[in-house]
Write a protein that holds these residues in place. Structure first.
Motif, PDB file in Angstrom:
ATOM      1  N   HIS A 193       1.586   4.125  -3.581  1.00 14.37           N
ATOM      2  CA  HIS A 193       1.447   5.567  -3.808  1.00 14.37           C
ATOM      3  C   HIS A 193       2.630   6.105  -4.619  1.00 14.37           C
ATOM      4  CE1 HIS A 193      -2.088   6.381  -1.330  1.00 14.37           C
ATOM      5  NE2 HIS A 193      -1.591   5.552  -0.406  1.00 14.37           N
ATOM      6  N   THR A 194       3.829   5.699  -4.228  1.00 13.26           N
ATOM      7  CA  THR A 194       5.035   6.164  -4.928  1.00 13.26           C
ATOM      8  C   THR A 194       5.060   5.671  -6.368  1.00 13.26           C
ATOM      9  OG1 THR A 194       6.271   6.180  -2.853  1.00 13.26           O
ATOM     10  CG2 THR A 194       7.555   6.169  -4.891  1.00 13.26           C
ATOM     11  N   ILE A 251      -3.444  -0.495  -2.943  1.00  8.39           N
ATOM     12  CA  ILE A 251      -3.437   0.516  -1.884  1.00  8.39           C
ATOM     13  C   ILE A 251      -4.619   0.261  -0.973  1.00  8.39           C
ATOM     14  CG2 ILE A 251      -3.675   2.992  -1.422  1.00  8.39           C
ATOM     15  CD1 ILE A 251      -2.254   3.523  -4.077  1.00  8.39           C
ATOM     16  N   SER A 254       2.600   4.776  -8.201  1.00 14.65           N
ATOM     17  CA  SER A 254       1.531   5.391  -8.982  1.00 14.65           C
ATOM     18  C   SER A 254       1.946   6.749  -9.531  1.00 14.65           C
ATOM     19  CB  SER A 254       0.284   5.551  -8.100  1.00 14.65           C
ATOM     20  OG  SER A 254      -0.708   6.315  -8.774  1.00 14.65           O
ATOM     21  N   SER A 280       0.828  -1.205   0.000  1.00 11.36           N
ATOM     22  CA  SER A 280       0.000   0.000   0.000  1.00 11.36           C
ATOM     23  C   SER A 280       0.861   1.253   0.000  1.00 11.36           C
ATOM     24  CB  SER A 280      -0.916  -0.004   1.226  1.00 11.36           C
ATOM     25  OG  SER A 280      -1.746   1.148   1.253  1.00 11.36           O
ATOM     26  N   GLN A 281       1.893   1.258   0.841  1.00  7.41           N
ATOM     27  CA  GLN A 281       2.758   2.436   0.921  1.00  7.41           C
ATOM     28  C   GLN A 281       3.542   2.644  -0.382  1.00  7.41           C
ATOM     29  OE1 GLN A 281       5.107   1.696   4.422  1.00  7.41           O
ATOM     30  NE2 GLN A 281       3.562   2.533   5.821  1.00  7.41           N
ATOM     31  N   GLU A 304      -7.604   4.300  -2.933  1.00  6.35           N
ATOM     32  CA  GLU A 304      -7.581   5.564  -3.642  1.00  6.35           C
ATOM     33  C   GLU A 304      -7.009   5.356  -5.036  1.00  6.35           C
ATOM     34  OE1 GLU A 304      -6.848   8.420   0.256  1.00  6.35           O
ATOM     35  OE2 GLU A 304      -5.429   8.407  -1.411  1.00  6.35           O
ATOM     36  N   GLU A 330      -1.989   0.742  -7.782  1.00  6.67           N
ATOM     37  CA  GLU A 330      -3.084   1.381  -7.036  1.00  6.67           C
ATOM     38  C   GLU A 330      -4.104   0.367  -6.528  1.00  6.67           C
ATOM     39  OE1 GLU A 330      -2.745   5.438  -9.736  1.00  6.67           O
ATOM     40  OE2 GLU A 330      -4.417   4.042 -10.040  1.00  6.67           O
TER      41      GLU A 330
END
Length: 440
Positions: free
Chosen positions: A412-413, A434, A415, A408-409, A438, A431
């Motif tokens: 974000h990067t 995540i 994406s 999940s962490q 989101e 994504e």
């Protein structure tokens, strides 16, 4: 035959020194169109006709009367027989050298590793040996049992499953020392074929010769050209140029020793290069005198003479600091630091295949039995290449395991970067994982 040397004398203080040095060092392994086309034809024939082409080429090029591929295969019993046919002194020397080479290379072996991050993500590296390696060994007059040890032992230490050796036997002449070395080094299979056809067989496989993952070992221009063409289908060690030695001396080593050290590489072939660098002009004169005195005593004097006259040099420098600068500029295959305190200069050596420390450490010891590998980068490639070693027979695979939180962490990067590259599927793949969903 009258022998004499006219070894080049260079001075680093001369305005044109850099140009003269570049000219001295220039050497390019170029296959002319005829050689290149012949090699391509041989590779094509081996790929299409397999064993039959190998037998045909071996008959034609090596003068071997073989009726089938079975006549070109040596089993383990034949290798063991070779051990009984060499002298006790030769067997002891081979075994001593093999033990030293094995002991040194065992220290090179890399292990797999992993580490775990706070969120449970695991990253690491998996080290795996090659399944099969091919070893090319020159035959006939250029028979080097030491090369068998230097190529096969690191592969075995790395854990390679099978080492396949190819060696030409001109007119059916088997070299017992080479076969004994293969036995001691643990070679699994031997085929008495050589040239571009042997390289092609190892790269693509035939009915009898197994396809390998990497081909190592020296050979003539046809072998080198074939290795260039099959690279990508298989890995190769390098395309080696002529042998080289650079001696850096402070002027206090016996000049006869230095002359003989230069000869030790010059005797390989006419294109070999032997260079001495020293701040002591009188010492350079004494070494030149030793060269003239000792040359007529050498069995390969004609080859040494051509090598020394064609590509050798005595180079005078301002001081030892400049000698080291010249050494780094040359990036030699073999570098002898024949000085009082070699350790004091070692840290400044940036480019060299192998470094021989002190007055008593002749390069010849490294060729045979010191322990480190004698397969080294030539022609200045020590600037970016290393000696053959265990690491050449191992592959490294990355390991990535993401915990739910870690995915999940990182998602974000990933994406942000993927969308910045307009790779939407990449972004959405990250994504989806995540936790708050989101971006979906």
């Amino acid at each position: 035959m009258t022998l004499s040397t006219a070894i080049a004398r260079l001075n680093a203080a001369d305005p044109d020194f850099a140009r003269h040095l570049d000219h001295l060092l220039s050497w390019e392994s170029v296959s002319d169109d005829a050689v290149n086309q012949r090699v391509l034809d041989i590779i094509k024939a081996v790929r299409e006709r397999g064993d039959a082409a190998l037998v045909e080429f071996t008959q034609r090029f090596d003068g071997v009367q073989a009726s089938s591929i079975a006549d070109l295969i040596l089993d383990r019993e034949r290798l063991e027989l070779a051990l009984t046919r060499i002298t006790p002194a030769q067997r002891e020397a081979l075994e001593t050298a093999a033990n030293r080479v094995r002991s040194y290379h065992e220290r090179q072996k890399q292990d797999s590793w992993q580490y775990t991050e706070a969120d449970g993500t695991v990253l690491g590296q998996k080290v795996t040996p090659l399944d099969r390696a091919g070893l090319y060994v020159p035959g006939g007059k250029a028979s080097y049992p030491s090369s068998v040890l230097m190529n096969a032992i690191p592969a075995k230490v790395a854990g390679v499953g099978e080492v396949v050796m190819v060696v030409p036997t001109p007119r059916g002449e088997l070299n017992e020392l080479v076969l004994a070395a293969a036995c001691i080094a643990g070679v699994d299979r031997v085929f008495t074929v050589g040239g571009a056809q042997a390289v092609a067989a190892l790269a693509y496989g035939t009915e009898s010769v197994p396809q390998v993952d990497k081909i190592v070992g020296p050979g003539n221009i046809y072998v080198a050209t074939a290795k260039r063409h099959v690279f990508g289908q298989v890995g190769i060690d390098m395309i080696a140029g002529p042998s080289e030695i650079l001696v850096v001396c402070d002027g206090h080593t016996d000049p006869d020793w230095i002359a003989m050290d230069l000869f030790s590489q010059a005797e390989h072939d006419e294109d070999a290069q032997a260079i001495l660098v020293s701040p002591d002009a009188d010492f350079l004169d004494r070494v030149a005198a030793s060269i003239e005195k000792l040359l007529p005593t050498m069995e390969r004097a004609d080859i040494i003479e051509k090598s020394i006259n064609g590509r050798g040099a005595l180079i005078q420098v301002r001081d030892m600091q400049q000698a080291i600068e010249v050494a780094n500029r040359i990036a030699p295959e073999h570098l002898e630091l024949s000085v009082a305190d070699p350790q004091a200069w070692l840290g400044q050596i940036r480019h060299a295949g192998a470094i021989f420390m002190g007055r008593h450490t002749s390069e010849a010891l490294g060729d045979y039995c010191a322990g480190p590998n004698h397969v080294l980068p030539t022609s200045g490639t020590a600037r970016f290449s290393s000696p053959l070693g265990v690491y050449d027979f191992q592959k490294r695979s990355s390991i990535i395991f993401c915990s739910e939180q870690g995915a999940s962490q990182l998602g974000h990067t990933a994406s942000v970067l993927a969308r910045g590259e307009s790779l939407t599927a990449h972004a959405r793949s990250a994504e989806f994982r995540i936790l708050d969903n989101e971006g979906n």
